[in-house]
Design a protein around this motif. Structure first.
Motif, PDB file in Angstrom:
ATOM      1  N   PHE A 101       0.839  -1.187   0.000  1.00  0.00           N
ATOM      2  CA  PHE A 101       0.000   0.000   0.000  1.00  0.00           C
ATOM      3  C   PHE A 101       0.880   1.245   0.000  1.00  0.00           C
ATOM      4  O   PHE A 101       1.825   1.335   0.767  1.00  0.00           O
ATOM      5  N   ARG A 102       0.565   2.193  -0.886  1.00  0.00           N
ATOM      6  CA  ARG A 102       1.235   3.485  -0.848  1.00  0.00           C
ATOM      7  C   ARG A 102       0.724   4.293   0.346  1.00  0.00           C
ATOM      8  O   ARG A 102      -0.232   3.914   1.009  1.00  0.00           O
ATOM      9  N   ASP A 103       1.387   5.411   0.581  1.00  0.00           N
ATOM     10  CA  ASP A 103       0.969   6.260   1.700  1.00  0.00           C
ATOM     11  C   ASP A 103      -0.460   6.765   1.538  1.00  0.00           C
ATOM     12  O   ASP A 103      -1.145   7.049   2.536  1.00  0.00           O
ATOM     13  N   ASP A 104      -0.929   6.882   0.269  1.00  0.00           N
ATOM     14  CA  ASP A 104      -2.296   7.369   0.042  1.00  0.00           C
ATOM     15  C   ASP A 104      -3.324   6.244   0.081  1.00  0.00           C
ATOM     16  O   ASP A 104      -4.505   6.471  -0.194  1.00  0.00           O
ATOM     17  N   GLY A 105      -2.867   5.015   0.406  1.00  0.00           N
ATOM     18  CA  GLY A 105      -3.800   3.907   0.543  1.00  0.00           C
ATOM     19  C   GLY A 105      -4.050   3.128  -0.729  1.00  0.00           C
ATOM     20  O   GLY A 105      -4.792   2.136  -0.713  1.00  0.00           O
TER      21      GLY A 105
END
Length: 511
Positions: free
Chosen positions: A107-111
């Motif tokens: 998962f990236r930091d933005d979800g």
């Protein structure tokens, strides 16, 4: 021992060492760093807060569901790596057999779900470099299997050569004008005192790289092509069950982790392998550390993913003999026992091993130089240039990898290493050996000294802040880099001094 026999062993030791020494230098220098493979995870970015157990389970569950929804084929075999030693965020791996490709999802930091190459990151690159030397993974692994066998042969021949003067010269380190004698003493002392560890590395290296190839004669000549079937029970926690073809929801990650850790008390689950996820016969096999005063501290539990029924629980003492031996060799090879004391011991042994192979090549060069003429033979200059380029290029390349990871996250790690490594080799042949060694050692010193600075820029936390905040892994990484940079600088100064003041009848002379 007859003089002719001794000469044969000396010849074997020399040429086997020369043929494999530079590859072994790369293996040992990179291997010394990969002892701290878990501690280096996340060094290049800002420290991330460790999630609570409940948060880690929720994120892991969301990751599994998202990957299976967007990649249905991954249900055949999906590995979930839980937050912990491998980093504060979970990751999922799926190996696609049809294309021989491993896919990694996080998962990236933005979800949002991000797909990455299966083996990405600077730590993973250095880990692979340890047993591939930067070559394609399959061919590099096979090559290092052969090199490990040659390495064992060099050890045996070296012991035979040194045996007659073992007691007299064991701790001899004769410092003086005879540089060759000094290097010979240092080479012998390091080799003999670390011999047990080198035996382990050579044996385990061969088994871990070409173990299956070594089984080929038994597979075809003894077991009538059924050896893998016989060994299957040694490699699996529980036998695979064919899918039922009936869809069923599987238990949440938190529930599965609780069940497997209850089934094998003391084990901390690190990864879950889903086989046929979403099917009524789906299985999940959990792997993790289960310390039990044994060399192998690894355990595994297989459960039914739908009902949670425990199928098999195998602790370190329950593994069959074959798997116990294999796990034991892995533990010995990577130093995964005894805590940080053993890790630092292995780090120093790795650097000492790199010195052993570097010094072996220098001894070959010294033994073949012309002592009554300034101009040295072409083969001597060639080996000197190749040794300098490969060994110092490896050091500079690995230091550059740290810098690129912290400062240029979008740039190829493998490409950055290759550029520095190949440029160092080219420089070593373009310049006189002594001048090239001096300049490349300075390059190693500068790149290595820049590691703490790059880490500060990339993570926002410098060495002293890391100490203050209790981030010991980051602080020790930066402090070790500074110490090694100082060592390279001192070596560069010594190389220049010898070039100016040493014997003019040498490839290392600047006179």
């Amino acid at each position: 021992m007859k003089a002719t026999t001794l000469r044969i062993f000396l010849s074997v030791h020399t040429w086997v060492g020369l043929a494999s020494g530079m590859l072994l230098f790369i293996a040992f220098y990179a291997g010394a760093i990969t002892v701290f493979v878990h501690e280096l995870q996340g060094w290049e970015r800002a420290p991330q807060a460790t999630p609570s157990h409940a948060e880690a389970m929720d994120v892991s569950q969301a990751l599994v569901e998202r990957v299976l929804r967007e990649q249905p084929k991954a249900a055949e075999g999906l590995t979930l790596v839980l937050p912990g030693d491998h980093g504060p965020r979970p990751s999922a791996y799926w190996y696609e057999t049809a294309t021989d490709t491993q896919h990694k999802f996080v998962f990236r930091d933005d979800g949002e779900l991000e797909q990455m190459p299966g083996r990405s990151g600077f730590v993973q690159f250095i880990y692979d470099l340890h047993f591939t030397a930067g070559l394609p993974r399959t061919w590099g692994t096979y090559l290092f299997g052969v090199v490990s066998i040659l390495y064992g042969l060099a050890l045996v021949s070296g012991v035979v050569i040194y045996a007659p003067v073992f007691l007299k010269d064991l701790f001899a380190l004769r410092v003086g004008r005879n540089i060759k004698r000094l290097w010979q003493d240092a080479h012998n002392v390091v080799g003999v005192l670390s011999l047990p560890f080198h035996v382990i590395f050579a044996w385990s290296g061969a088994v871990l790289t070409i173990g299956f190839l070594m089984l080929a004669p038994f597979q075809f000549l003894v077991f009538d092509n059924r050896l893998m079937t016989v060994l299957e029970q040694d490699f699996e926690i529980a036998p695979h069950v064919e899918p039922a073809g009936v869809a069923r929801p599987f238990l949440p990650v938190a529930d599965l982790v609780r069940r497997v850790e209850t089934a094998l008390p003391g084990m901390t689950a690190e990864s879950l392998f889903y086989h046929d996820a979403g099917d009524a016969n789906a299985q999940v096999t959990a792997y993790g550390e289960a310390p039990q005063r044994r060399l192998n501290g690894f355990g595994g539990v297989a459960v039914n993913a739908v009902t949670g029924e425990v199928i098999a629980a195998v602790g370190p003492k329950d593994f069959p003999p074959g798997m116990s031996m294999l796990r034991g060799l892995q533990t010995l090879h990577y130093g995964n026992f005894g805590g940080f004391a053993v890790k630092w011991l292995y780090f120093l042994l790795g650097l000492a091993g790199a010195f052993l192979f570097y010094s072996g090549n220098l001894l070959w060069i010294e033994a073949r130089r012309k002592r009554r003429q300034v101009e040295q033979p072409g083969q001597t200059r060639f080996v000197a240039g190749l040794t300098i380029g490969v060994c110092l290029g490896c050091i500079a390349g690995i230091s550059a990898v740290f810098l690129v990871a912290a400062l240029l996250p979008g740039v190829s790690i493998a490409g950055s290493y290759a550029v520095v490594f190949l440029a160092a080799i080219a420089w070593a042949f373009l310049r006189p050996p002594a001048r090239a060694a001096h300049e490349l050692l300075w390059l190693c010193a500068l790149l290595t000294a820049a590691i703490p600075v790059a880490g500060w820029i990339g993570s926002g936390e410098h060495l002293f802040a890391a100490l203050w905040n209790g981030h010991w892994h980051r602080a020790l990484t930066d402090a070790t880099a500074l110490a090694m940079a100082l060592a390279f600088q001192r070596m560069a100064a010594a190389t220049l001094r010898r070039g100016r003041e040493g014997d003019p009848h040498s490839v290392w002379s600047l006179q």
